[in-house]
Design a protein around this motif. Structure first.
Motif, PDB file in Angstrom:
ATOM      1  N   MET A  96      -3.855  13.220  -3.578  1.00 62.00           N
ATOM      2  CA  MET A  96      -3.199  11.957  -3.210  1.00 62.00           C
ATOM      3  C   MET A  96      -4.109  10.757  -3.493  1.00 62.00           C
ATOM      4  O   MET A  96      -5.323  10.804  -3.271  1.00 62.00           O
ATOM      5  N   HIS A  97      -3.526   9.689  -3.986  1.00 62.97           N
ATOM      6  CA  HIS A  97      -4.215   8.406  -4.143  1.00 62.97           C
ATOM      7  C   HIS A  97      -3.357   7.314  -3.505  1.00 62.97           C
ATOM      8  O   HIS A  97      -2.153   7.474  -3.343  1.00 62.97           O
ATOM      9  N   TYR A  98      -4.005   6.204  -3.163  1.00 63.88           N
ATOM     10  CA  TYR A  98      -3.271   5.011  -2.725  1.00 63.88           C
ATOM     11  C   TYR A  98      -3.165   4.054  -3.898  1.00 63.88           C
ATOM     12  O   TYR A  98      -4.134   3.853  -4.636  1.00 63.88           O
TER      13      TYR A  98
ATOM     14  N   TYR B   9     -10.709  12.861  -4.508  1.00 64.26           N
ATOM     15  CA  TYR B   9      -9.616  12.069  -3.927  1.00 64.26           C
ATOM     16  C   TYR B   9     -10.155  11.168  -2.820  1.00 64.26           C
ATOM     17  O   TYR B   9      -9.455  10.860  -1.859  1.00 64.26           O
TER      18      TYR B   9
ATOM     19  N   ASP C  75      -5.358  -4.062   3.933  1.00 65.28           N
ATOM     20  CA  ASP C  75      -5.250  -2.614   4.135  1.00 65.28           C
ATOM     21  C   ASP C  75      -6.531  -1.985   4.662  1.00 65.28           C
ATOM     22  O   ASP C  75      -6.528  -0.880   5.164  1.00 65.28           O
TER      23      ASP C  75
ATOM     24  N   ALA D 135      -7.035   8.804  -1.466  1.00 65.76           N
ATOM     25  CA  ALA D 135      -6.448   8.674  -0.137  1.00 65.76           C
ATOM     26  C   ALA D 135      -7.130   9.586   0.877  1.00 65.76           C
ATOM     27  O   ALA D 135      -6.641   9.755   1.993  1.00 65.76           O
ATOM     28  N   ASN D 136      -8.256  10.197   0.492  1.00 66.93           N
ATOM     29  CA  ASN D 136      -8.958  11.149   1.341  1.00 66.93           C
ATOM     30  C   ASN D 136      -8.035  12.300   1.753  1.00 66.93           C
ATOM     31  O   ASN D 136      -8.039  12.766   2.886  1.00 66.93           O
ATOM     32  N   GLU D 137      -7.241  12.691   0.826  1.00 73.45           N
ATOM     33  CA  GLU D 137      -6.286  13.770   1.022  1.00 73.45           C
ATOM     34  C   GLU D 137      -6.110  14.389  -0.353  1.00 73.45           C
ATOM     35  O   GLU D 137      -5.938  13.655  -1.340  1.00 73.45           O
TER      36      GLU D 137
ATOM     37  N   MET E 109      -3.777  -1.157  -3.071  1.00 65.99           N
ATOM     38  CA  MET E 109      -4.760  -1.337  -1.998  1.00 65.99           C
ATOM     39  C   MET E 109      -5.355  -2.744  -2.070  1.00 65.99           C
ATOM     40  O   MET E 109      -5.626  -3.247  -3.158  1.00 65.99           O
TER      41      MET E 109
ATOM     42  N   LEU F 171       0.857  -1.182   0.000  1.00 60.74           N
ATOM     43  CA  LEU F 171       0.000   0.000   0.000  1.00 60.74           C
ATOM     44  C   LEU F 171       0.894   1.233   0.000  1.00 60.74           C
ATOM     45  O   LEU F 171       1.738   1.384   0.891  1.00 60.74           O
TER      46      LEU F 171
ATOM     47  N   LYS G 233       1.085   5.508  -0.649  1.00 64.58           N
ATOM     48  CA  LYS G 233       0.425   6.781  -0.924  1.00 64.58           C
ATOM     49  C   LYS G 233       1.189   7.481  -2.033  1.00 64.58           C
ATOM     50  O   LYS G 233       2.409   7.620  -1.963  1.00 64.58           O
TER      51      LYS G 233
END
Length: 581
Positions: free
Chosen positions: A376-378, A343, A386, A371-373, A381, A252, A254
């Motif tokens: 940004m993505h993860y 995101y 995760d 990524a809830n940011e 996953m 995982l 970011k």
RNA sequence: CGGGGCGUAGCGCAGCCCGGUAGCGCGCCUGGUUUGGGACCAGGAUGUCGUAGGUUCGAAUCCUAUCGCCCCGACCA
């Protein structure tokens, strides 16, 4: 019919407010004239086609055992209050008042009226089954009428209603109508498909739409070329595209994805397949307490693969969302995810939400999600490792071409259609609130089991034209054409030879019961031929001195690219032969 | 319902910005010439410029209101 005794009113240019081909051609051919938004005059040429359609519908309905009656366009509001549709139907239901200030409606359909007849007249199981139908004007105050007669406000519909003693018998009635519809649309000469349709609040599986296949159709149909599976895309079941979940291969991670909010952008940016990404759709289900005061909405996260799209009808079937839902607003999203849309993902939520994974997403591994940011993505996953397993797994998406067919035979293909008929099992949804009962064999009252069956008569005109036209105009299927054969004389008023040959052929066709139009208007040949093609009469005979001197006339089907020279003595037989084929 | 656009002859449009007796093409009527793919010549008719107010000596044109019609949207993060 002699054209001089009829009314032909064509237009070289279509009015600018016409938007689709069928509407333009119907206006140009003088079949319809617009009176108001979604409301049309049916001119003589158009009415002939309507009458032909109606005749075929009547024949097949009668043959299937249905009985014609006629219910009023204007119906009392009380009937509609009994079933609750006075409240539920909304603005589409046209409401009017009479001079005594009493409420009435202009019927959009006739379940209430026919159920009222049934509860008054059907007393015993011995009177069942029975199927009543009528062909009547309907009015639905569409919020945006468009596409000419395809989505008009006033239109003609054939609606039939079956009454049965029990569900098994109702299924038989349903099947009879299904078979009758197959015959009707086949006789009309249309390319169509019967597709499984959503049953909405009524439930059950017995609902089929009859869709005329046309690229310009509003509906999307999924079907399997290898079997007889066909369903409206609203309903077509999407199987998981991944049979079982593979083991995680990636960590995982970011990853920065600046400014890349859509799955397509993220996939391109990271140089990965769109099918590795997962999109997040946030829904809100509004709640109230016992006193009907609003409570904070329940927030749901739906996960779909990046290349798939949400099917709202399916989402409405998920327990918890089945009452009603809406798309969450930005404030709610920030409250639960701590991030603005673009995101979002299932990891690192601020507050707990219910997570539903589409069947395919549930079996994905090493996928990419927000990524809830911001920015940004993860990547990499994986379920279980995760993040916890999803709260629920459901079929949430629209099928796409190439998906496996739900019947296990081959893969699905997609095409567009125009809904011209619908058969629907109703059960007791109307008989119950209206208390429409009969005495059964046991001497006790029982609720009538109902079905309803509609055909959009006027919509069929548009659908047929959308399916069959060219740059010159309409190409009618024979059964729907306002006239079957056009006789086009060159110089009818100035050549005895032509007049004699034309009159003879016309008389012979009329005697044979063929619907021929003799264009004796005296228009110049170019005008006459262009208009006959615009109107779309399927068979045409051109008779002029030039050919007649050799004893020849010309025959051309509307679909033929060129005329065929035929001996004048054989033309009548040739046409009769073609029409009986 | 939200946003945008358009209402001028039967149809398609120009004129409006910059106010001064309303035009073009097709269609329609009359006469003639034509007659195998939307003819040609000559003559002609047709408008409360969507409606109602207002400004002005004067409004299709400017302002206000209103009605009608069309398009897009009202899921896709």
């Amino acid at each position: 019919m002699r054209a001089s005794q009829f009314f032909i009113s064509t237009l070289k240019e279509a009015p600018t407010d016409a938007d689709i081909t069928s509407q333009k051609l119907m206006l140009r051919a003088g079949m319809i004239r617009k009176l108001a938004a979604g409301i049309y005059n049916y001119m003589p040429m158009g009415l002939r086609t309507i009458r032909k359609i109606e005749a075929i519908i009547r024949e097949e309905m009668n043959a299937a055992g249905a009985i014609e009656l006629l219910m009023p366009v204007i119906q009392p509001a009380e009937l509609w209050m009994e079933t609750g549709r006075w409240q539920k139907y909304g603005a589409e239901l046209m409401r009017i008042k009479d001079r005594h200030d009493r409420d009435f409606i202009v019927q959009p359909t006739s379940e209430e009226a026919v159920t009222d007849i049934a509860r008054g007249e059907i007393k015993s199981y011995r009177q069942l089954p029975v199927n009543f139908y009528h062909i009547q004007t309907k009015f639905r105050d569409e919020r945006r009428p468009r596409f000419g007669v395809m989505r008009g406000r006033e239109f003609t519909m054939k609606d039939a209603y079956s009454f049965d003693r029990d569900e098994a018998s109702a299924a038989v009635s349903y099947d009879k109508m299904f078979a009758a519809y197959q015959k009707i649309f086949a006789r009309l000469g249309l390319t169509f498909r019967a597709v499984k349709a959503d049953t909405g609040a009524i439930g059950g599986s017995r609902s089929h739409e009859f869709q005329v296949i046309a690229d310009t159709g509003e509906d999307t149909i999924a079907y399997c070329p290898a079997s007889d599976y066909a369903a409206n895309i609203e309903l077509a079941e999407a199987l998981p595209l991944i049979a079982s979940r593979a083991s995680p291969m990636l960590e995982l991670t970011k990853t920065a994805t600046p400014g890349k909010a859509k799955c397509e952008e993220v996939a391109t940016f990271l140089n990965i397949a769109l099918s590795v990404t997962v999109k997040s759709i946030v829904l809100a289900a509004d709640k109230v307490d016992e006193k009907n005061n609003p409570l904070p909405a329940e927030i749901w996260l739906l996960l779909l693969r990046g290349d798939h799209e949400l099917n709202e009808i399916k989402a409405h079937k998920v327990p918890g969302l089945d009452k009603d839902f809406r798309f969450a607003n930005e404030a709610e999203i920030i409250e639960y995810f701590g991030c603005k849309p673009g995101y979002l993902g299932p990891i690192g939520l601020k507050k707990t939400v219910k997570i539903i994974a589409d069947r395919t997403v549930a079996n994905m591994s090493d996928f990419v999600s927000g990524a809830n940011e911001e920015d940004m993505h993860y990547t990499g996953m994986n379920w279980g490792r995760d993040l916890p397993e999803p709260d629920m797994i459901a079929d949430l998406r629209n099928v796409v071409a190439g998906d496996p067919s739900p019947d296990g035979q081959g893969t699905l293909a997609i095409q567009r259609g125009i809904e011209v008929g619908h058969v629907f099992y109703l059960g007791t949804v109307y008989s119950k609130p209206m208390n429409a009962t009969f005495l059964g064999e046991n001497g006790k009252p029982q609720l009538l089991e109902m079905g309803c069956y509609g055909i959009g008569v006027t919509r069929l005109l548009g659908a047929a034209i959308e399916q069959s036209h060219d740059e010159r105009g309409i190409i009618w299927p024979e059964a729907m054409a306002p006239f079957t054969v056009a006789i086009a004389p060159i110089g009818y008023d100035r050549s005895v030879m032509v007049k004699e040959a034309v009159d003879k052929l016309y008389a012979e066709l009329v005697t044979a019961g063929i619907d021929a139009l003799l264009d004796d208007r005296g228009e110049r040949p170019g005008v006459m031929l262009a208009e006959l093609e615009l109107i779309g009469i399927p068979h045409r005979v051109v008779i002029g001195e030039r050919g007649l001197k050799e004893g020849k006339v010309e025959y051309q089907h509307r679909r033929d690219s060129a005329a065929t020279v035929v001996d004048v003595n054989e033309i009548a037989a040739l046409i009769k032969n073609k029409l009986s084929a």
